[in-house]
Every structure is written in structure tokens, then in C-alpha cells.
Scaffold this motif. Structure first.
Motif, PDB file in Angstrom:
ATOM      1  N   ILE A 106      24.904  14.486  -0.152  1.00 30.12           N
ATOM      2  CA  ILE A 106      24.806  14.204   1.284  1.00 30.12           C
ATOM      3  C   ILE A 106      24.566  12.706   1.479  1.00 30.12           C
ATOM      4  O   ILE A 106      23.691  12.121   0.864  1.00 30.12           O
ATOM      5  CB  ILE A 106      23.698  15.057   1.934  1.00 30.12           C
ATOM      6  N   GLY A 107      25.398  12.116   2.316  1.00 29.86           N
ATOM      7  CA  GLY A 107      25.317  10.674   2.571  1.00 29.86           C
ATOM      8  C   GLY A 107      26.382   9.872   1.854  1.00 29.86           C
ATOM      9  O   GLY A 107      26.600   8.704   2.167  1.00 29.86           O
ATOM     10  N   GLU A 109      30.026   8.426   0.889  1.00 38.02           N
ATOM     11  CA  GLU A 109      31.277   8.130   1.587  1.00 38.02           C
ATOM     12  C   GLU A 109      32.417   8.773   0.812  1.00 38.02           C
ATOM     13  O   GLU A 109      32.435   8.721  -0.423  1.00 38.02           O
ATOM     14  CB  GLU A 109      31.506   6.620   1.686  1.00 38.02           C
ATOM     15  N   LYS A 120      31.662  10.395   5.964  1.00 38.58           N
ATOM     16  CA  LYS A 120      30.425  10.574   5.203  1.00 38.58           C
ATOM     17  C   LYS A 120      30.054  12.065   5.160  1.00 38.58           C
ATOM     18  O   LYS A 120      30.178  12.770   6.159  1.00 38.58           O
ATOM     19  CB  LYS A 120      29.306   9.790   5.885  1.00 38.58           C
ATOM     20  N   THR A 122      27.790  15.077   5.479  1.00 40.85           N
ATOM     21  CA  THR A 122      26.593  15.323   6.278  1.00 40.85           C
ATOM     22  C   THR A 122      25.912  16.639   5.927  1.00 40.85           C
ATOM     23  O   THR A 122      24.743  16.829   6.258  1.00 40.85           O
ATOM     24  CB  THR A 122      26.938  15.353   7.774  1.00 40.85           C
ATOM     25  N   GLU A 123      26.642  17.536   5.266  1.00 46.29           N
ATOM     26  CA  GLU A 123      26.092  18.868   5.007  1.00 46.29           C
ATOM     27  C   GLU A 123      26.877  19.511   3.880  1.00 46.29           C
ATOM     28  O   GLU A 123      28.035  19.171   3.646  1.00 46.29           O
ATOM     29  CB  GLU A 123      26.222  19.708   6.290  1.00 46.29           C
ATOM     30  N   TRP A 133      31.949  20.874   1.336  1.00 47.71           N
ATOM     31  CA  TRP A 133      31.309  19.658   1.824  1.00 47.71           C
ATOM     32  C   TRP A 133      31.806  19.364   3.235  1.00 47.71           C
ATOM     33  O   TRP A 133      33.009  19.328   3.489  1.00 47.71           O
ATOM     34  CB  TRP A 133      31.610  18.492   0.903  1.00 47.71           C
ATOM     35  N   LYS A 136      31.801  13.978   8.102  1.00 45.00           N
ATOM     36  CA  LYS A 136      31.847  13.476   9.474  1.00 45.00           C
ATOM     37  C   LYS A 136      32.674  12.197   9.479  1.00 45.00           C
ATOM     38  O   LYS A 136      32.249  11.161   8.970  1.00 45.00           O
ATOM     39  CB  LYS A 136      30.423  13.190   9.971  1.00 45.00           C
ATOM     40  N   ASP A 142      34.741  17.351  12.368  1.00 38.22           N
ATOM     41  CA  ASP A 142      34.351  17.415  10.962  1.00 38.22           C
ATOM     42  C   ASP A 142      35.486  17.923  10.079  1.00 38.22           C
ATOM     43  O   ASP A 142      36.314  18.728  10.501  1.00 38.22           O
ATOM     44  CB  ASP A 142      33.148  18.343  10.780  1.00 38.22           C
TER      45      ASP A 142
END
Length: 172
Positions: A106-107, A109, A120, A122-123, A133, A136, A142
Motif C-alpha cells: 500500500i502506497g 506507485e 498509487k 490504496t488497498e 490491488w 487510485k 479505481d
């Protein structure tokens, strides 16, 4: 204090003997919830976490059910509802090659193998056979990427970069 990581959220009690119902945020529930393991309960209305020792674990429907040492009555655990169960970083085990903790992914790129930036992560969803995955993008809705070798080509945790080869229609 050591960095803490979420392993689950207490959503309800179960029965009258102090069992709680947990929605797990860990891929390792069998290991994480072994008898004798210690979890830390964080609740909004408490400034300090409560240290809990697991007495018993079982799975019922899609929930992990836990009991803790010293808590044998529903009235004692009723106040735990909504709390987040965490473990310190020192309790995280080492993973095999190609395995990652959610907090590492998570986070990150995400780029295509042609260098196009997608967005990126996000969840992470765990619906079944493989993780999905959620990315965003800078604009638009998404993008969902299945974590399978045909798509995910490179994961560089140190640089927070993931390279994928999108199959047809994946980014539309």
C-alpha cells in the motif's frame, strides 16, 4: 515505541463466554492467533493499548473468533467492539521470496512495463484465489489489478515502485 501493524478489527461478541468476532487483516491468521500470542487492542476512547494474550482461536463463517486469557464473559469483552488488534513490528515474520506484507504494498506507485504511470495502491482485497490491488489513478475511477505473475512483473519495495504488464482491457 515500536511501530504497530493492524491484524484485525473486533466487530462483535460471539456467545456468552467472552469470545469476540474479528475481521482479520492478516494473511497469517493461524500463526497470528495461536494460543499464547500477544495482541494489543487499540480503542478510540483509551489512550493506551490493552495487552491481550490469546487463549483460543477458531474460524466461524468468515470470521476469526478469539478468546483472551482473563476474559471469560461477554460482559468483559463487550467494550472491545470496534477496537483494532495490532502487533509490533518485531512480531512480523520473514516472508518467502515474492511475498509481501500489505503495509509494504500500500502506497507503492504502479507503472506499466512501457513506463506509463497508473497510480498509487490504496488497498488490497483478498477475495479468493489471489489478492487484488486497488490503484487510485490521478484521474478517473479505481483500477483493480490481480496479483498474479502474468500481470505483476516487478515489485521494488525499497523504491515503492511496481511494474505491471496489463492484459487487454485491464486499464480501460
Amino acid at each position: 515505541m515500536e511501530k504497530m501493524f493492524n491484524v484485525g478489527k473486533i466487530v462483535n461478541t460471539h456467545g456468552i463466554r467472552g469470545e469476540i468476532r474479528v475481521i482479520s487483516k492478516t494473511d497469517f491468521s493461524e500463526e497470528r492467533y495461536q494460543k499464547g500470542n500477544i495482541l494489543y487492542l487499540y480503542m478510540d476512547h483509551k489512550s493506551e493499548p490493552i495487552q491481550l494474550t490469546i487463549e483460543h482461536h477458531r474460524v466461524h463463517k468468515n470470521f476469526d473468533l478469539l478468546t483472551f486469557e482473563g476474559y471469560s464473559n461477554v460482559n468483559q469483552v463487550e467494550v472491545f467492539k470496534g477496537g483494532i488488534l495490532k502487533v509490533p513490528e518485531s512480531q512480523l515474520g520473514t516472508l518467502e521470496e515474492g511475498e509481501f506484507y500489505f503495509h509494504e504494498i500500500i502506497g507503492c506507485e504502479v507503472f506499466t512495463d512501457t513506463g506509463e504511470e497508473i497510480g498509487k495502491i490504496t488497498e488490497i482485497l483478498t477475495p479468493g484465489a489471489n489478492d487484488v490491488w486497488v490503484i487510485k489513478p490521478k484521474t478517473g475511477k479505481d483500477v483493480l489489478i490481480p496479483y498474479i505473475p502474468q500481470i505483476v512483473k516487478e515489485v521494488d519495495i525499497a523504491n515503492q515502485k511496481i511494474v505491471i504488464t496489463p492484459m487487454e482491457g485491464l486499464l480501460d
